[in-house]
Write an enzyme that holds these catalytic residues in place. Structure first.
Site, PDB file in Angstrom:
ATOM      1  CG  HIS C   9       5.864  -0.801   4.649  1.00 33.68           C
ATOM      2  ND1 HIS C   9       6.408   0.043   3.713  1.00 33.68           N
ATOM      3  CD2 HIS C   9       4.520  -0.604   4.592  1.00 33.68           C
ATOM      4  CE1 HIS C   9       5.436   0.709   3.107  1.00 33.68           C
ATOM      5  NE2 HIS C   9       4.286   0.338   3.622  1.00 33.68           N
TER       6      HIS C   9
HETATM    7  N1  ADP Z   1      -1.138   5.809  -5.312  1.00 37.98           N
HETATM    8  C1  ADP Z   1      -2.373   5.700  -4.821  1.00 37.98           C
HETATM    9  N2  ADP Z   1      -3.319   6.628  -5.081  1.00 37.98           N
HETATM   10  C2  ADP Z   1      -4.542   6.535  -4.573  1.00 37.98           C
HETATM   11  N3  ADP Z   1      -4.954   5.541  -3.778  1.00 37.98           N
HETATM   12  C3  ADP Z   1      -4.062   4.576  -3.498  1.00 37.98           C
HETATM   13  C4  ADP Z   1      -2.743   4.603  -3.980  1.00 37.98           C
HETATM   14  N4  ADP Z   1      -2.096   3.509  -3.496  1.00 37.98           N
HETATM   15  C5  ADP Z   1      -2.972   2.847  -2.744  1.00 37.98           C
HETATM   16  N5  ADP Z   1      -4.166   3.491  -2.730  1.00 37.98           N
HETATM   17  C6  ADP Z   1      -5.366   3.108  -2.004  1.00 37.98           C
HETATM   18  O1  ADP Z   1      -4.975   2.654  -0.721  1.00 37.98           O
HETATM   19  C7  ADP Z   1      -5.612   1.418  -0.450  1.00 37.98           C
HETATM   20  C8  ADP Z   1      -4.747   0.560   0.432  1.00 37.98           C
HETATM   21  O2  ADP Z   1      -4.587   1.188   1.675  1.00 37.98           O
HETATM   22  P1  ADP Z   1      -3.823   0.477   2.855  1.00 37.98           P
HETATM   23  O3  ADP Z   1      -4.077  -0.981   2.806  1.00 37.98           O
HETATM   24  O4  ADP Z   1      -4.206   1.176   4.104  1.00 37.98           O
HETATM   25  O5  ADP Z   1      -2.294   0.780   2.521  1.00 37.98           O
HETATM   26  P2  ADP Z   1      -1.099  -0.232   2.120  1.00 37.98           P
HETATM   27  O6  ADP Z   1      -1.320  -0.602   0.690  1.00 37.98           O
HETATM   28  O7  ADP Z   1       0.118   0.578   2.300  1.00 37.98           O
HETATM   29  O8  ADP Z   1      -1.189  -1.406   3.023  1.00 37.98           O
HETATM   30  C9  ADP Z   1      -5.862   0.795  -1.803  1.00 37.98           C
HETATM   31  O9  ADP Z   1      -6.964  -0.072  -1.759  1.00 37.98           O
HETATM   32  C10 ADP Z   1      -6.105   2.005  -2.703  1.00 37.98           C
HETATM   33  O10 ADP Z   1      -7.466   2.363  -2.742  1.00 37.98           O
HETATM   34 MG    MG Z   2       0.152  -2.050   4.569  1.00 37.32          MG
END
Ligand code: ADP
Ligand code: MG
Ligand code: ADP
Ligand code: MG
Ligand code: MG
Ligand code: MG
Lengths: 130, 216, 130, 216
Positions: C9
């Site tokens: 990341h």
């Molecule tokens: N394995 C997964 N399956 C489905 N939804 C997920 C999964 N992992 C994370 N999410 C969704 O993604 C959201 C977070 O998105 P985002 O903040 O854009 O990504 P990151 O966690 O990489 O920063 C979480 O609130 C959840 O709803």
């Molecule tokens: Mg993120």
């Protein structure tokens, strides 16, 4: 709150991982970092590790995460160089650097004690990524 | 019969030569490390011993023990690789073993070498045969003790120790690394000489050559 | 030789880890890296992962190492976006990023095949640091 | 009785509103993510949907399936967080499910939603109850299918689906995260609303509001 100190042979790795852990904890905990030698080579810097541990200790202890072989030895030397007031308050995790740091940082941010934070860091070994 | 002792200026003279020898072998040690590690052993040690040279005046007025401890501290702070904590611990423990002294006799020399080597083993948790600096140091220490116990003089004993260290270096070519970066290569490290064993030999050989030239 | 692609990341983590792995392998293998989003945020960049895999494939396959949860998903999407010629030649390691990358890079540099390189990367989980 | 269908311009209008809604909720979604994640969900999605807006003209002349597939591709390329591959897969699979079409009937809408959701589940290996976007989407899909099978019209059915999504969002407050970054917090994530479920609800609600205003 338990502090976290990141030790890497690379300043870039330490700086970047600091940003990742800080983003996950939103400034709730103290995170220190030491990467590379004083003169900017790939390697470790014992004096800087000592300083970062001091900065990150707020009474609840500090967990140190390391990358490769010799960073363990450097972290151990740093612990020996710390004054008596730090005795028993600083631990080195037997954990993968990136995964352990993120897990430990989040655990520290919810107020867990150093033993629990260390346990969580070390459990990151068993993380299944795929 | 005169007994050979090492004075403080002998110790600092030896340190000066070690600094020079490491500088001269900077590329050689780095090339050895390129084959089975990360190509920095000579760079690391040269950086560390140059820092020793630069800081030396700050502790030159102290006793031998304090000087050696300070050398160790400087190495720990500046080397940056595994050899930093390892040689750093080696010199610090040697310093502790002869703390307050301004001359060293045979017993002191054995005691400090022994203390230094056990410091390295504690620090790095390696043993003889793991393809590390210990493979040069431990045979050297054993030979030193054996020669002295057989009644040979210090010149001869340190000379024999240096030979033993050299054989230890050669042995590292035939074995697989179990500690340090070379251990990533496992069996593939066989055939390559260990850089840390080589630098340890160079230092022991420096002491032997220096002592050999002393008037008894 | 098997190629290695580092996915983080953080651009700094990817860049620094690249330097560490490259130092250990002395240019013997191709190592790619993707860290951060196109516009410089912390996150992953699927298109860049695709490009780096292509650059690192020289016929013997490519092992991809990832940091946190979503970098696995990004790496998987990258694999799906690759043309048929890459089918079955690219693997994602279930391994700690830093430790796995170093171990895998060294293993690749001695000419091991992709399955062995992957196995070594994944065995880095069990590395005992202390 | 007239049957409500969605045309290509309905689809692109809805996309325009989603882009706007995500922009409006950029801070809100980011704040939700700050509590249990890495404080970027709103930033991620806004970045992704702005890129969709910028690239839209390049595929606006295509059929609905191709448009949705392209939306998904752009999200995958630009979002940067877990929501990138997840929503990206969602839109790509929706596109595949209605490939070549220029109008969508009830069956198409159900089919595409179903395909999109199973894409998310395959991609992220999460299930209902793991505190993710699925907790809003799956109840919405189930409610949509149920309402239609009970003979309610599309407006009513999508409205009911949006309500179900909303209840799913509320439910995420009461459960511990098992997937995604919030899972680092385990039980400590209870009490916090999932950002991804919230953004999923916002999109479904956008569709419902848009459809509600259409003349039947
Ligand atoms: N394995 C997964 N399956 C489905 N939804 C997920 C999964 N992992 C994370 N999410 C969704 O993604 C959201 C977070 O998105 P985002 O903040 O854009 O990504 P990151 O966690 O990489 O920063 C979480 O609130 C959840 O709803
Ligand atoms: Mg993120
Ligand atoms: N655990 C250990 N115990 C003893 N010596 C070791 C250990 N690890 C490494 N060494 C020695 O250190 C040498 C490498 O030193 P150097 O290249 O300066 O450090 P690094 O491996 O961190 O780059 C090796 O050749 C070996 O002799
Ligand atoms: Mg080295
Ligand atoms: Mg090194
Ligand atoms: Mg996030």
């Amino acid at each position: 709150m338990v502090g976290i100190v990141i030790v890497s042979h690379s300043k870039k790795v330490a700086d970047g991982l600091y940003e990742l852990a800080d983003q996950m904890t939103g400034g709730k905990i103290r995170i220190g970092k030491s990467g590379g030698t004083k003169d900017g080579r790939l390697g470790t810097n014992v004096d800087e590790i000592v300083e970062e541990i001091k900065k990150c200790e707020s009474g609840d202890g500090v967990l140190v995460l390391v990358d490769l072989g010799s960073s363990v030895m450097s972290a151990q030397m740093a612990l020996e160089f710390l004054d008596g007031e730090y005795a028993g308050k600083v631990e080195i995790a037997d954990a993968p650097l990136v995964e352990g740091t993120i897990a430990a940082s989040v655990e520290a941010s919810i107020g867990s004690d150093i033993l629990k934070v260390k346990e969580v860091a070390e459990a990151a070994k068993n993380l299944v990524k795929i | 019969m005169m007994i050979l002792m090492l004075t403080k200026s002998d110790v600092t003279n030896i340190l000066d030569v070690i600094i020079k020898i490491i500088e001269d072998n900077r590329q050689y040690l780095t090339d050895l490390d390129a084959a089975i590690g990360d190509a920095d052993h000579g760079i690391n040690l040269d950086r560390g011993f140059k820092a020793v040279r630069d800081k030396m005046t700050q502790f030159l007025d102290k006793d031998i023990g304090t000087i050696l401890k300070n050398v160790g501290m400087v190495l720990v702070s500046t080397v940056g690789g595994a050899s930093g904590p390892l040689y750093g611990t080696f010199f610090m423990r040697m310093g502790n073993a002869v703390s307050g002294k301004s001359v060293l006799d045979e017993n002191d020399i054995v005691a400090m070498f022994e203390a230094g080597l056990s410091g390295i083993k504690e620090r790095g948790k390696a043993q003889f045969g793991d393809k590390t600096m210990i493979d040069a140091m431990e045979p050297a220490l054993n030979e030193l003790k054996k020669a002295l116990s057989e009644g040979r003089n210090l010149k001869e004993a340190i000379g024999a120790a240096a030979n033993a260290a050299y054989n230890g270096v050669l042995m590292t070519k035939d074995i697989a690394a179990k500690k340090g970066r070379a251990s990533y290569l496992g069996e593939r490290s066989i055939g390559h000489q260990d850089p840390g064993a080589t630098s340890a030999y160079l230092m022991i050989k420096t002491v032997a050559d220096y002592v050999d030239k002393l008037q008894q």
